[in-house]
Every structure is written in structure tokens, then in C-alpha cells.
Design an enzyme around this catalytic site. Structure first.
Site, PDB file in Angstrom:
ATOM      1  N   GLU A 177       0.831  -1.206   0.000  1.00  0.00           N
ATOM      2  CA  GLU A 177       0.000   0.000   0.000  1.00  0.00           C
ATOM      3  C   GLU A 177       0.868   1.260   0.000  1.00  0.00           C
ATOM      4  OE1 GLU A 177      -2.636   0.397   3.390  1.00  0.00           O
ATOM      5  OE2 GLU A 177      -3.624   2.137   2.537  1.00  0.00           O
ATOM      6  N   LYS A 219      -2.481  -2.034  -3.228  1.00  0.00           N
ATOM      7  CA  LYS A 219      -3.529  -1.197  -2.606  1.00  0.00           C
ATOM      8  C   LYS A 219      -3.154   0.271  -2.771  1.00  0.00           C
ATOM      9  CE  LYS A 219      -5.930  -0.367   1.749  1.00  0.00           C
ATOM     10  NZ  LYS A 219      -6.587  -1.005   2.882  1.00  0.00           N
TER      11      LYS A 219
HETATM   12  P1  13P Z   1      -9.380   3.890   4.176  1.00  0.00           P
HETATM   13  O1  13P Z   1     -10.190   3.158   3.150  1.00  0.00           O
HETATM   14  O2  13P Z   1     -10.187   4.473   5.298  1.00  0.00           O
HETATM   15  O3  13P Z   1      -8.406   4.849   3.558  1.00  0.00           O
HETATM   16  O4  13P Z   1      -8.503   2.795   4.921  1.00  0.00           O
HETATM   17  C1  13P Z   1      -7.851   1.857   4.166  1.00  0.00           C
HETATM   18  C2  13P Z   1      -6.607   1.465   4.832  1.00  0.00           C
HETATM   19  O5  13P Z   1      -6.421   0.318   5.140  1.00  0.00           O
HETATM   20  C3  13P Z   1      -5.580   2.470   5.074  1.00  0.00           C
HETATM   21  O6  13P Z   1      -4.390   1.826   5.398  1.00  0.00           O
END
Ligand code: 13P
Length: 338
Positions: A177, A219
Site C-alpha cells: 500500500e 492497494k
Molecule cells: P481507508 O479506506 O479508510 O483509507 O482505509 C484503508 C486502509 O487500510 C488504510 O491503510
């Protein structure tokens, strides 16, 4: 449910429009969310809230994976069942956030690097022994005047790749991510340019570290204007720009791209996902890994009260099913009313 190799795990999570429930808020973040509904965040309240979500009817059809925080993977439901078993009984895989948050970078004011590589191998071994099938690590990139720096991007993407290789060595799918934050007044062009830089660096680092892309999930953020920018893009613009950016960089070996919601409203997050899937023409599954955009309506409906568990579960089921439809490109606004 026997889903063992990395590629099967990744494919299972994003099968047939399913996506991920990100329920891995750290305790301080969970306190903030609970504050917004006037509830004090205790271990028991966090358990009650998450048990409510995990037992919801919305899980079996719409959720392929749930990301947990360390406290939750060890926690038991009110009847004594481990919460991770509740998730497995609902047909979803459970995973775990393994980064340990961000620290300032020396010489780079306002920028951070995500930490957690020390002792990570041992932690991963324990999580794998508990049955976790995937893991998550979040890097944070902020847009501002003269930032992000090259150093910030390099340190964060190297750490993401080191984490991903270790997760795979322990038999778990890494969710990588690299979040370019929506906070700020930057334009959509600026978000596009910075996301491109981050993703290019990320895939170089993943290759250098020998990460098996077929057993990984990405992500990312969508390409949007900053939340404080006076010019906001339309749903179609966001979808088109996001696809242009991803198609230029993300190898087709990646099985799934599961977006974060990053502060988008529930409806925006669903509409953007749907618009991308309606456009189509990409080699990966495009789905969701939402925290706030899956939980906020359920959180408000729950309000900390055991009497409102049912209506909170209904709110969650509705949001989860809308997002599954969006991941299939079959959502429309009229469905929201029903
Ligand atoms: P949000 O969808 O609230 O941004 O959270 C996703 C997430 O896992 C952030 O690390």
C-alpha cells in the site's frame, strides 16, 4: 477452506467482485473513529464493534479478506470464539497489518517512513501459525510544496519491497500500500505525477527483491485532486486518470488492485470503483480494500449500543454489496435507495 499457495490466496480475495474489509485501525485511530460517535474506545468496545462487522450477513457474498490489527487477531467474540474463526466461518480469509506506523525522516521536514522491519520475520511466523493468509504494509506519501522528496519515496518503497519478500517467504500474500494522501490543496495533475513516481519506484524495488507479483495485491490511492483543492474532478475523470496511471505502470502479473478509500465519501468510493470497472480493458481485477468507506455508515448506525447491532449490520451489508457491484461494474445510484 483450503487456500494455500500465494497465487490462490490473492485470487480468492478478489474473486467475483469480492474485496477487502480494512478493519486494521490501530488503537489510536480506532479511538478517533469512536470519538466521532461519542463512544469511549476500550478493548471490549473495539471487540463488540468488530464482532458486529465480522458476523454481518454482508461478509460471505462480498468480502474475500479482512485485514486485522494485532489486538483483534488474538481477540475472542462474546461467546468465546476467536474473532479470526468468526471470519473464517463467514468464508473470508483474514490477514494482518504488520507495519508499525510512521517515523519522521531525518533531513526531510514533514515526511515520514513506515517502520516495522525489525523483528518482522518472527512476527510473520507467529501470524502464519495463527492462520493469517495475507498481510498489509502502508507507506504514506504526502504532497506539499517541494515534497515528496526522492528520499522519502525511495525509503518507503524499499521498505515495502523488503516487507513483501518476507511476507511471501512466510507463505502470506503481501498487500503493498503506497498511499499518496488526499490531504492537501494539490491538483489532480499533481496527484497523478506523484502516484506515478511512487508506483514506478515501487515496482522497481519489488523486482529487485524478487517479489512474486502473481502472489501480491496492490492497494493504491485513486488519482484525485487534494481534499482542499478548489477544483474537484468528476467521477469519470477520476476513473479515467486512475486507469491511465495504473495501466502505464502496474504489470499484468499483479492479480488484483484493491483501492483504499483515503477520505472519499462512501458514495464517491463506490462510484469511482464502478466507473473504472465499466470502462474495463485492464488485465487485473479492480476491487476495494476500504476502511472508512465500508465502515462509516455502520459505525454511525451502531453508536456503541447493543440494541443497534442489527441496523449497523444492515448498513454494513448494504455498503459491502454496493461495492461488490461496483467491482463488477454493475452499480448505479438507484440501487442505493433500495
Ligand atoms: P481507508 O479506506 O479508510 O483509507 O482505509 C484503508 C486502509 O487500510 C488504510 O491503510
Amino acid at each position: 477452506m483450503l487456500v494455500e499457495n500465494l497465487e490462490d490466496i490473492a485470487a480468492y480475495i478478489v474473486d467475483d467482485g469480492k474485496g477487502i474489509l480494512a478493519a486494521d485501525e490501530s488503537n489510536p485511530t480506532c479511538s478517533k473513529r469512536f470519538e466521532s460517535i461519542g463512544v469511549v474506545s476500550t478493548e471490549e468496545k473495539r471487540r463488540d464493534y468488530r464482532e458486529m462487522l465480522f458476523r454481518s450477513d454482508g461478509v460471505p457474498d462480498n468480502i474475500g479478506g479482512v485485514i486485522l490489527f494485532d489486538e483483534t487477531i488474538r481477540q475472542r467474540a462474546a461467546d468465546g470464539t476467536l474473532l479470526r474463526e468468526v471470519i473464517a466461518e463467514q468464508g473470508a480469509l483474514f490477514g494482518i497489518k504488520v507495519d508499525q506506523g510512521v517515523r519522521p525522516i531525518d533531513g526531510c521536514p514533514g515526511e515520514t517512513v513506515t517502520v516495522g522491519l525489525d523483528g518482522l520475520d518472527e512476527r510473520l511466523q507467529e501470524y502464519a501459525s495463527m492462520g493469517a493468509k495475507f498481510t498489509k504494509w502502508r507507506a504514506v506519501i504526502k504532497i506539499g510544496s517541494a515534497i515528496p522528496s526522492e528520499k522519502c519515496i525511495e525509503l518507503n518503497m524499499k521498505a515495502l519491497a523488503s516487507y513483501a519478500a518476507l511476507a511471501q517467504a512466510n507463505g502470506m500474500v503481501p498487500i503493498v500500500e503506497p498511499e499518496v494522501l488526499m490531504e492537501g490543496e494539490h491538483t489532480i495533475d499533481s496527484c497523478h505525477e506523484v502516484t506515478e513516481r511512487a508506483l514506478n519506484a515501487l515496482f522497481q524495488c519489488l523486482e529487485q527483491d524478487g517479489v512474486n507479483l502473481k502472489g501480491s495485491l496492490l492497494k493504491p490511492n485513486m488519482i484525485t485532486a487534494g481534499a482542499g483543492c478548489s477544483v474537484q474532478a468528476s467521477v469519470d475523470d477520476v476513473a479515467e486518470r486512475t486507469l491511465i496511471c495504473l495501466k502505464a505502470i502496474v504489470p499484468s502479473a499483479v492479480p488484483g488492485i484493491c483501492f483504499l478509500s483515503g477520505g472519499q465519501s462512501d458514495l464517491q468510493a463506490t462510484a469511482h470503483l464502478d466507473a473504472m470497472n465499466k470502462i474495463g480493458g485492464f488485465p487485473w481485477k479492480i476491487s476495494f480494500s476500504y476502511g472508512r468507506a465500508l465502515q462509516s455508515s455502520a459505525l454511525s448506525a451502531w453508536g456503541g449500543s447493543p440494541d443497534r447491532v442489527r441496523s449497523a449490520q444492515d448498513a454494513f451489508t448494504h455498503r459491502a454489496s454496493m461495492n461488490r457491484l461496483a467491482a463488477l461494474g454493475k452499480w448505479n445510484k438507484e440501487l442505493e435507495a433500495g
